[in-house]
Design a protein around this motif. Structure first.
Motif, mmCIF file in Angstrom:
data_model
loop_
_atom_site.group_PDB
_atom_site.id
_atom_site.type_symbol
_atom_site.label_atom_id
_atom_site.label_comp_id
_atom_site.label_asym_id
_atom_site.label_seq_id
_atom_site.Cartn_x
_atom_site.Cartn_y
_atom_site.Cartn_z
ATOM 1 N N SER A 195 15.327 51.730 26.521
ATOM 2 C CA SER A 195 16.496 52.098 25.642
ATOM 3 C C SER A 195 17.401 51.434 26.185
ATOM 4 N N TYR A 208 22.795 46.917 21.344
ATOM 5 C CA TYR A 208 22.600 48.180 20.729
ATOM 6 C C TYR A 208 22.471 48.990 19.695
ATOM 7 N N LYS A 209 22.009 47.816 18.529
ATOM 8 C CA LYS A 209 21.336 49.207 17.747
ATOM 9 C C LYS A 209 20.002 49.925 17.860
ATOM 10 N N LYS A 210 19.385 49.008 19.034
ATOM 11 C CA LYS A 210 18.627 49.868 19.601
ATOM 12 C C LYS A 210 18.180 50.097 20.571
ATOM 13 N N SER A 217 20.031 54.198 22.047
ATOM 14 C CA SER A 217 20.035 55.175 22.116
ATOM 15 C C SER A 217 19.295 56.380 23.427
ATOM 16 N N ASP A 265 25.486 61.751 26.631
ATOM 17 C CA ASP A 265 25.992 61.582 25.194
ATOM 18 C C ASP A 265 27.397 60.153 25.565
ATOM 19 N N ARG A 293 26.119 57.150 24.181
ATOM 20 C CA ARG A 293 25.021 56.735 23.250
ATOM 21 C C ARG A 293 26.346 56.630 22.134
ATOM 22 N N VAL A 301 27.664 52.657 19.634
ATOM 23 C CA VAL A 301 27.826 52.509 18.665
ATOM 24 C C VAL A 301 28.956 51.676 18.595
#
Length: 229
Positions: A106, A129-131, A133, A137, A140, A144
């Motif tokens: 990730s 970026y969408k993949k 996670s 914090d 993460r 987004v």
């Protein structure tokens, strides 16, 4: 008073006893199904533990041991080697595709998003970026919010605005929240939505007075309030 409520208490006791009796009868009549169901649950738990100990954890360890060289190349701006590796060590692309379900996999997607942003390949940046996670914090939230930066570069400001607002609301802190409130406020300002721009700038000024964005926010806030009437 206790005499007045005695019939209700007795009725509740009778109802409860009836429920217990019915439950016992159901278990007796369905003993085989209950036994098989219990065995099935045990099997599922054992499989889950086995998967974690024998497969997931070793792969996570392997991925974390392989990512360090790609991180080194990223830090010295050798971006192609960071993506593809150097022939001896894997790059982020391999780690992301082969270890995608691990924390390092990730994280590799996050690095790839950052690299493709630097290269101006914004669609690829968004894809990675969408993949991503990450367990951290801040990363993460950045995964987004950084999609919003790529969307701005592509001229898709409405989509960018949605990403910035989401990122600003994910975690409350003095770094990411004012950062993405500022980006959202600037887009609202550009769109002529002065009321929402003032709201974004005002939140930074009032709630995050120690943030890096506060001086800029105060500068824009006065004009936005004036234009909003």
């Amino acid at each position: 008073m206790s005499t007045k409520h005695a019939p209700e208490t007795e009725q509740k006791d009778l109802d409860l006893g009836e429920v217990y009796t019915r439950t016992e009868l159901w278990i007796e009549n369905n003993k085989k199904a209950v036994t098989y169901g219990g065995l099935g649950l045990v099997v599922v738990v054992l499989l889950a533990v086995g998967y974690k100990k024998l497969y997931a954890e070793p792969r996570a360890t392997e991925a974390s041991e392989n990512i360090w060289k790609a991180q080194y190349y990223f830090e010295i701006d050798s971006l192609d080697k960071a993506i593809n590796g150097d022939g001896n060590y894997y790059g982020f692309d391999y780690i992301a595709s082969e270890y995608g379900g691990t924390p390092s996999g990730s994280l590799a997607h996050f690095y790839l998003g950052s690299i493709y942003m630097q290269k101006g390949e914004y669609e690829l940046a968004i894809e990675h970026y969408k993949k991503a996670s990450p367990g951290d914090d801040v990363l993460r939230v950045l995964a987004v919010g950084n999609q919003g930066d790529a969307l701005v570069e592509l001229g898709r400001t409405d989509e960018a605005l949605a990403r910035f607002e989401k990122a600003a609301s994910m975690e409350t802190n003095d770094f990411t929240t004012p950062l993405f409130l500022m980006k959202a406020g600037l887009i609202y300002q550009e769109k002529g939505d002065w009321k929402k721009a003032a709201k974004a700038f005002g939140r930074i000024a009032q709630e995050f007075p120690n943030s890096a964005e506060v001086m800029q926010a105060r500068k824009h806030l006065g004009r936005a309030e004036q234009m909003a009437g």
